[in-house]
Write a protein that holds these residues in place. Structure first.
Motif, PDB file in Angstrom:
ATOM      1  N   ALA A  52     -35.512 -25.860 -11.796  1.00 33.74           N
ATOM      2  CA  ALA A  52     -34.313 -26.357 -11.118  1.00 33.74           C
ATOM      3  C   ALA A  52     -34.683 -26.967  -9.776  1.00 33.74           C
ATOM      4  N   ASN A  53     -35.579 -26.330  -9.048  1.00 29.06           N
ATOM      5  CA  ASN A  53     -36.016 -26.860  -7.757  1.00 29.06           C
ATOM      6  C   ASN A  53     -36.727 -28.195  -7.941  1.00 29.06           C
ATOM      7  N   ASP A  54     -37.558 -28.301  -8.989  1.00 27.85           N
ATOM      8  CA  ASP A  54     -38.260 -29.558  -9.265  1.00 27.85           C
ATOM      9  C   ASP A  54     -37.282 -30.697  -9.514  1.00 27.85           C
ATOM     10  N   ILE A  55     -36.215 -30.410 -10.243  1.00 22.29           N
ATOM     11  CA  ILE A  55     -35.208 -31.440 -10.531  1.00 22.29           C
ATOM     12  C   ILE A  55     -34.540 -31.902  -9.241  1.00 22.29           C
ATOM     13  N   LEU A  82     -35.854 -39.591  -5.362  1.00 21.52           N
ATOM     14  CA  LEU A  82     -35.295 -40.844  -5.873  1.00 21.52           C
ATOM     15  C   LEU A  82     -34.336 -41.453  -4.861  1.00 21.52           C
ATOM     16  N   CYS A  83     -33.464 -40.626  -4.326  1.00 22.51           N
ATOM     17  CA  CYS A  83     -32.500 -41.131  -3.348  1.00 22.51           C
ATOM     18  C   CYS A  83     -33.201 -41.656  -2.101  1.00 22.51           C
ATOM     19  N   GLY A  84     -34.243 -40.987  -1.668  1.00 18.37           N
ATOM     20  CA  GLY A  84     -34.997 -41.457  -0.510  1.00 18.37           C
ATOM     21  C   GLY A  84     -35.667 -42.792  -0.771  1.00 18.37           C
ATOM     22  N   GLN A  85     -36.262 -42.924  -1.945  1.00 24.76           N
ATOM     23  CA  GLN A  85     -36.927 -44.183  -2.290  1.00 24.76           C
ATOM     24  C   GLN A  85     -35.925 -45.321  -2.428  1.00 24.76           C
ATOM     25  N   LEU A  86     -34.804 -45.053  -3.052  1.00 26.81           N
ATOM     26  CA  LEU A  86     -33.793 -46.095  -3.198  1.00 26.81           C
ATOM     27  C   LEU A  86     -33.219 -46.502  -1.849  1.00 26.81           C
ATOM     28  N   THR A  87     -33.094 -45.549  -0.948  1.00 30.15           N
ATOM     29  CA  THR A  87     -32.620 -45.868   0.396  1.00 30.15           C
ATOM     30  C   THR A  87     -33.608 -46.797   1.097  1.00 30.15           C
ATOM     31  N   ASP A  88     -34.902 -46.563   0.901  1.00 35.59           N
ATOM     32  CA  ASP A  88     -35.913 -47.456   1.474  1.00 35.59           C
ATOM     33  C   ASP A  88     -35.768 -48.870   0.920  1.00 35.59           C
ATOM     34  N   VAL A  89     -35.539 -48.983  -0.385  1.00 35.93           N
ATOM     35  CA  VAL A  89     -35.350 -50.297  -1.007  1.00 35.93           C
ATOM     36  C   VAL A  89     -34.113 -50.976  -0.427  1.00 35.93           C
ATOM     37  N   LEU A  90     -33.065 -50.220  -0.220  1.00 38.41           N
ATOM     38  CA  LEU A  90     -31.857 -50.791   0.368  1.00 38.41           C
ATOM     39  C   LEU A  90     -32.131 -51.360   1.757  1.00 38.41           C
ATOM     40  N   ARG A  91     -32.919 -50.682   2.529  1.00 36.82           N
ATOM     41  CA  ARG A  91     -33.248 -51.171   3.870  1.00 36.82           C
ATOM     42  C   ARG A  91     -34.019 -52.489   3.801  1.00 36.82           C
ATOM     43  N   HIS A 110     -26.333 -40.633  -7.438  1.00 37.92           N
ATOM     44  CA  HIS A 110     -27.363 -39.598  -7.542  1.00 37.92           C
ATOM     45  C   HIS A 110     -27.217 -38.539  -6.454  1.00 37.92           C
ATOM     46  N   ASN A 111     -26.749 -38.921  -5.290  1.00 38.40           N
ATOM     47  CA  ASN A 111     -26.475 -37.920  -4.253  1.00 38.40           C
ATOM     48  C   ASN A 111     -25.376 -36.966  -4.711  1.00 38.40           C
ATOM     49  N   GLU A 112     -24.334 -37.511  -5.331  1.00 36.80           N
ATOM     50  CA  GLU A 112     -23.260 -36.667  -5.865  1.00 36.80           C
ATOM     51  C   GLU A 112     -23.783 -35.745  -6.961  1.00 36.80           C
ATOM     52  N   GLN A 113     -24.644 -36.268  -7.826  1.00 33.58           N
ATOM     53  CA  GLN A 113     -25.232 -35.459  -8.890  1.00 33.58           C
ATOM     54  C   GLN A 113     -26.045 -34.307  -8.295  1.00 33.58           C
ATOM     55  N   THR A 114     -26.810 -34.595  -7.258  1.00 33.58           N
ATOM     56  CA  THR A 114     -27.620 -33.567  -6.613  1.00 33.58           C
ATOM     57  C   THR A 114     -26.746 -32.479  -6.012  1.00 33.58           C
ATOM     58  N   VAL A 115     -25.685 -32.873  -5.328  1.00 32.20           N
ATOM     59  CA  VAL A 115     -24.776 -31.898  -4.717  1.00 32.20           C
ATOM     60  C   VAL A 115     -24.137 -31.031  -5.798  1.00 32.20           C
ATOM     61  N   TYR A 131     -25.234 -30.417  -8.867  1.00 35.03           N
ATOM     62  CA  TYR A 131     -26.243 -29.582  -9.502  1.00 35.03           C
ATOM     63  C   TYR A 131     -26.609 -28.403  -8.603  1.00 35.03           C
ATOM     64  N   ARG A 132     -26.727 -28.668  -7.302  1.00 34.38           N
ATOM     65  CA  ARG A 132     -27.050 -27.602  -6.364  1.00 34.38           C
ATOM     66  C   ARG A 132     -25.953 -26.533  -6.367  1.00 34.38           C
ATOM     67  N   LYS A 133     -24.689 -26.953  -6.417  1.00 31.42           N
ATOM     68  CA  LYS A 133     -23.583 -26.004  -6.493  1.00 31.42           C
ATOM     69  C   LYS A 133     -23.674 -25.132  -7.742  1.00 31.42           C
ATOM     70  N   GLU A 134     -23.999 -25.766  -8.860  1.00 33.28           N
ATOM     71  CA  GLU A 134     -24.074 -25.033 -10.126  1.00 33.28           C
ATOM     72  C   GLU A 134     -25.197 -24.008 -10.142  1.00 33.28           C
ATOM     73  N   ILE A 135     -26.335 -24.332  -9.558  1.00 37.21           N
ATOM     74  CA  ILE A 135     -27.457 -23.402  -9.638  1.00 37.21           C
ATOM     75  C   ILE A 135     -27.404 -22.326  -8.570  1.00 37.21           C
ATOM     76  N   THR A 136     -26.551 -22.458  -7.585  1.00 37.11           N
ATOM     77  CA  THR A 136     -26.468 -21.445  -6.536  1.00 37.11           C
ATOM     78  C   THR A 136     -25.285 -20.505  -6.740  1.00 37.11           C
ATOM     79  N   ARG A 137     -24.632 -20.577  -7.862  1.00 37.50           N
ATOM     80  CA  ARG A 137     -23.500 -19.674  -8.144  1.00 37.50           C
ATOM     81  C   ARG A 137     -23.981 -18.299  -8.444  1.00 37.50           C
TER      82      ARG A 137
END
Length: 68
Positions: free
Chosen positions: A5-8, A15-24, A55-60, A62-68
């Motif tokens: 789960a942590n790896d995901i 991915l979000c960091g890399q895409l943000t770099d591309v956006l810049r 993908h940021n929404e997906q991460t948030v 997923y994080r909610k689901e695994i921390t229940r």
């Protein structure tokens, strides 16, 4: 949290960091391009913005689901 789960999450955050770099880069390029190229860069920029948001929404979520 499991290692898998942590790896995901790390993958999504990377991915979000890399895409943000591309956006810049695209944003910088759009300021110095010709009109037709500007339209293409503008479209790509907004598509990537949407992808990052998704993908940021997906991460948030997923994080909610695994921390229940």
């Amino acid at each position: 949290m499991t290692k898998n789960a942590n790896d995901i999450l790390v993958d999504y955050e990377g991915l979000c960091g890399q895409l943000t770099d591309v956006l810049r880069v695209l944003e910088s390029a759009s300021q110095e391009s010709e009109p037709q190229s500007n339209a293409m860069l503008h479209t790509a920029y907004h598509a990537l913005c949407h992808l990052v948001d998704f993908h940021n929404e997906q991460t948030v979520q997923y994080r909610k689901e695994i921390t229940r």
